[in-house]
Design an enzyme around this catalytic site. Sequence first.
Site, PDB file in Angstrom:
ATOM      1  N   SER A 131       0.822  -1.217   0.000  1.00 47.66           N
ATOM      2  CA  SER A 131       0.000   0.000   0.000  1.00 47.66           C
ATOM      3  C   SER A 131       0.853   1.262   0.000  1.00 47.66           C
ATOM      4  O   SER A 131       0.348   2.324  -0.327  1.00 47.66           O
ATOM      5  CB  SER A 131      -0.997   0.018   1.158  1.00 47.66           C
ATOM      6  N   HIS A 140      -4.129  -3.915  -5.263  1.00 52.73           N
ATOM      7  CA  HIS A 140      -4.277  -3.331  -3.927  1.00 52.73           C
ATOM      8  C   HIS A 140      -5.686  -3.569  -3.408  1.00 52.73           C
ATOM      9  O   HIS A 140      -6.636  -2.892  -3.794  1.00 52.73           O
ATOM     10  CB  HIS A 140      -3.960  -1.821  -3.977  1.00 52.73           C
ATOM     11  N   GLU A 142      -7.711  -1.591  -6.280  1.00 52.84           N
ATOM     12  CA  GLU A 142      -6.941  -0.688  -7.133  1.00 52.84           C
ATOM     13  C   GLU A 142      -5.943  -1.538  -7.910  1.00 52.84           C
ATOM     14  O   GLU A 142      -5.179  -2.298  -7.308  1.00 52.84           O
ATOM     15  CB  GLU A 142      -6.205   0.364  -6.296  1.00 52.84           C
ATOM     16  N   ASN A 182      -5.879   6.096  -0.821  1.00 49.04           N
ATOM     17  CA  ASN A 182      -5.193   6.469   0.419  1.00 49.04           C
ATOM     18  C   ASN A 182      -4.458   7.799   0.306  1.00 49.04           C
ATOM     19  O   ASN A 182      -4.280   8.492   1.299  1.00 49.04           O
ATOM     20  CB  ASN A 182      -4.229   5.362   0.850  1.00 49.04           C
TER      21      ASN A 182
END
Length: 690
Positions: A410, A431, A443, A481
Amino acid sequence: MNTQGQVRIETSQNIGIIHFQTEKLNVLSHALRHDLYQAIQQLLLNNEIRSIILYGGEKAFSAGADIHEFSQGIHLEFPSLHDLFDLISNASKPIVAAISGVAFGGGLELALACHHRIVHEKSQLALPEVHLGLLPGAAGTQLLPRYIGVERALNTILSGKPLKLDTLNETALIDVLTEESVLSAALAFATQSVGTVYHIKNINIESDEALLQHLENQRAQLKKHTNTVVQNAIIDAIEASIEQNFQAGFLKEQQLFKMLTESAESKSLRHAFFAEREIKNIPDLAQNIQAQPVQKVAVIGAGTMGSGIAICFLNAGFSVTLIENNQAALERGLGLIGQYFDGQISKGRLTEEKATNIQKNLSTTLDYAALSQVDLAVEAVFEDWEVKTSVLQKMDEYLPESAILASNTSTLDLNELAKVTKRPEAVVGLHFFSPAQVMPLLEIVRTELTSQQTLVTALDIGKRLRKVAVVAGVCDGFIGNRMLNEYLRIAGLLIDAGASPYQIDQALEQWGMAMGPFRMCDMAGNDIGYLIRKQQLKMNPNKKFSGIADLLVEQQRLGQKTKKGWYDYSQGNRRGDQDAEVIQLIEDYRQAQGIEAKTFSNEEIVERCIYALTNEGFRLLEEGIALRSSDIDVVYLAGYGFPRWRGGPMFYAEQQGLDVMKNRIQQFAEDLYSDASFWQIPTLLAKKVA
Ligand code: NAI
């Protein structure tokens, strides 16, 4: 305009059959409506023909109205669904709908306009408009209650779910329910039932106390929820079907439908619907590239993510080898997977037999040589550069030449990670979000060197896993994120300046976020945010963070897992209770920093936090990390509890007016307590406003 021969007439004795079949499941576009209208008119004028059958083929009677047309008003152009409805329902000859496959929305309304319906038992009949912030606007709210009763119709339209066909045999909705060919059944029916044409719209529903009370109860239920414009409109429309003639009720339905199509909620929901369909279109992908076959998968690392990812693959029918570097961790992971399947059985979602069969596709090992048997490996080992690179090198060493190397990192730089292998073109980020077996978002991270073949295969995997798969470029935090980090940072700075975490959470939750930022941090673990902040400060020592979140972590208030975080969970309340200790901590902190607390309205809190998301979103677009602003919206809807009826952060900002956003950002930049370097107007935003 015509559907180029996709509508054709066949006659059999005195019966005219209109066959229609378009590539798009008979979506009732203007072209299809036009051709159907003409075909019906032609048969009505033909004296030889005594009855008419509408047959859309096996796959679909019709998937409904063409939603694209709503924004430009094409749905109202002649012949509109209403014109078709009038033509059919006023016809002097019986018109029979032969329904196989889906009959959704306007498609079902078309069938309701017909005088009879012959239905295949496996077909799906539903009015799902509520999911788009709409009500059925081609007489569905007036006809369905007449066919199946007010209560049932109301439930069907409010839920948007398919009708249970086997419970409808007694109603006027279904003339024949068959497991055989609907066309043959419709022909047999039409042959026997030539005669007078009666239409249900001429029957009025009598009012009764219990019925009206039921509607009132439903309205009272809605008062407990926010944003219930659509549901209330549906109840109003259904109410209008009672005690008055069809025309009066239909007029009411039309007023409500118009109001809803123009509402911000419906525009947002329609945007979300299209945005989710757009994600798979990758502009620079060559058309002719096929996904490689992937059937056997390895997941490396059996921790929280690895076991969740393994479950995803198992559920999608892949065979999975789970690889660990120690037996204890492997057993812990197996335990998590077992617990998940037991849970599915006890909730009645899986039979024991099915769960056992799925788990038969799982094997485990401590030996990386097992990689030589798989088509794809996903690593979900510790988020540590040394560990990840050594695992990627092992993947490179053992995987077959054609295999895909995926990483669930991540925060690490995937461009650099890919380069430690001899085949960076086969490396891609997958992800997943936690818990991986629940969260729909995936993702797909494309590095500078990821080949088109690898990307196409990753997209195919995303589809097979039934994930909402959005392609992102490499940067710290990818799409979701990276934006979240700014949102949390700005929310933190608001505490420094005078807001309480409880006010911030409440403001954003009332606005529609599933969970306020601090409740979310407590759930994820405050230590995670702590590490991210330290990491970001290493890269940019001038970045401005609130110091309060660090103080919490230093006091071991890590969130739900330690029963204390921003909230107090010691009383067993899962949402947590406000905590006077935290308030005190904040006050002490402000005093030590010489900050004079300012008061914020809930509106301002929401503006600052949501514009923090959007502001960063614009930068992602500028850098090409996200392909389109609607992709960013999809990420937030699928992965971050953003309210769907607001369409996503980018769409929301557009609806508010980008000039409004720009002005607000300018004002934020001038505050002493906010972060002027963040509140700079992104070039793309300035360009769009200009
Ligand atoms: P975790 O600590 O629960 O699991 C990591 C597992 O990897 C452990 O079981 C460990 O024994 C195993 N492992 C370590 N080195 C290994 C090696 N050389 N070979 C085989 N197995 C090895 O960590 P978690 O939370 O599952 O995270 C894993 C990855 O997923 C990280 O890259 C993380 O950034 C990423 N991620 C985590 C999310 C989360 O919410 N926890 C969300 C999205 C991504």
